[in-house]
Design an enzyme around this catalytic site. Structure first.
Site, PDB file in Angstrom:
ATOM      1  N   ALA A  40       0.680  -1.161   0.244  1.00  0.00           N
ATOM      2  CA  ALA A  40      -0.007   0.004   0.036  1.00  0.00           C
ATOM      3  C   ALA A  40       1.003   1.201  -0.065  1.00  0.00           C
ATOM      4  CB  ALA A  40      -0.984  -0.238   1.420  1.00  0.00           C
ATOM      5  N   GLY A  44       0.197  -5.362   0.979  1.00  0.00           N
ATOM      6  CA  GLY A  44      -0.905  -5.458   0.027  1.00  0.00           C
ATOM      7  C   GLY A  44      -0.673  -5.920  -1.292  1.00  0.00           C
ATOM      8  N   GLU A  46      -1.111  -9.764  -0.705  1.00  0.00           N
ATOM      9  CA  GLU A  46      -2.430 -10.068  -0.574  1.00  0.00           C
ATOM     10  C   GLU A  46      -3.198 -10.004  -1.572  1.00  0.00           C
ATOM     11  OE1 GLU A  46      -2.984  -8.367   4.174  1.00  0.00           O
ATOM     12  OE2 GLU A  46      -2.649  -6.743   2.449  1.00  0.00           O
ATOM     13  N   GLU A  53       4.399  -5.316   7.108  1.00  0.00           N
ATOM     14  CA  GLU A  53       3.556  -4.485   7.866  1.00  0.00           C
ATOM     15  C   GLU A  53       3.898  -4.225   9.424  1.00  0.00           C
ATOM     16  OE1 GLU A  53       0.401  -6.146   4.630  1.00  0.00           O
ATOM     17  OE2 GLU A  53       2.100  -6.753   6.003  1.00  0.00           O
TER      18      GLU A  53
END
Length: 258
Positions: free
Chosen positions: A65, A109, A112, A132
């Site tokens: 992200a 992300g 993911e 993260e």
């Protein structure tokens, strides 16, 4: 819709969505989320497209992200908007198969997003991780769930609690990716897989995806019952008749998705 963070192209019967923020290692931001969702909506309605390839570039599928966009967000902002939830829902529940073509960094992300796809083809220089924890948060797009199901509790714990990365070869050994190929051929290999998938019955592909995904959510007996229902359903399709007749006649089937 004009796209600024992705590039959409069609090579019927497949389509390719390329994440296109190279200056930011294809970091996910809200514009990219909306654009991927919009592209997938369009491709879902396109009967000529039977499989999607989702990729980035040689240096990064996606490094995660966009921290610059996230730094000032509050819990209320995330609850109110859902943040990346539309993307996770769209990819995770997509009716057509999605092949992820991975290279370089596949982090946070980005991992993911890749794990939401159906088949993961990685170049030998791919590095995967959920870092993260290094910025004071945890995975929020399925990382703690999908990664654990893919590699097991203890390796997932190590990756998530330390933020460490693994290589493509280790990811292959752990079952996190489907195959590893040389760096100069990962996209071609992903297209090859997508073309092979595209040659199958669209109805069978859809119901097979549903059955495999349900295996992670329900008991074995419930899963067997769900699989049997989908198996029975396909016996009323034209594609079933075409596939079996083609087999007996020793010819290539022509599936219509009916």
């Amino acid at each position: 819709m004009e796209y600024g963070t992705i590039v959409l192209s069609r090579e019927i019967p497949i389509a390719i969505i390329r994440l296109n923020r190279p200056e930011a290692y294809n970091a996910l931001n809200m514009q990219m989320v909306h654009e991927i969702v919009d592209a997938l909506d369009k491709l879902e309605e396109d009967e000529g497209v039977r499989c999607i390839v989702l990729t980035g570039n040689d240096k990064a599928f996606s490094a995660g992200a966009d921290i610059k966009e996230m730094i000032n967000l509050s819990s209320v902002d995330l609850i109110r908007t859902g943040h990346f939830l539309p993307l996770w829902n769209k990819v995770g529940n997509y009716s057509k198969p999605i092949v992820a073509a991975l290279s370089g960094y596949v982090l946070g992300g980005g991992l993911e997003l890749a794990m939401s796809c159906d088949v993961l083809v990685a170049s030998e220089n791919t590095k995967l991780g959920q870092p993260e924890i290094n910025i004071g948060v945890i995975p929020g797009g399925g990382g703690t769930q999908r990664l654990t199901r893919a590699v097991g509790k203890y390796k997932a714990m190590e990756m998530i609690l330390t933020g460490s990365m693994i290589t493509a070869e280790e990811a292959l050994r752990l079952g996190l990716v489907s195959r590893v190929v040389p760096a100069n051929s990962y996209l071609d290999e992903a297209k090859k897989v997508a073309l092979e998938i595209s040659s199958k019955s669209p109805l069978a592909l859809k119901l097979a995806k549903e059955a495999v995904n349900r295996a992670f959510e329900i008991s074995l007996q419930e899963g067997l019952s769900f699989e049997r229902k989908n198996f029975f359903l396909l016996f009323s399709s034209e594609d079933k008749k075409e596939g079996m007749n083609a087999f007996l006649q020793k010819r290539k089937p022509e599936f219509k998705g009916r």
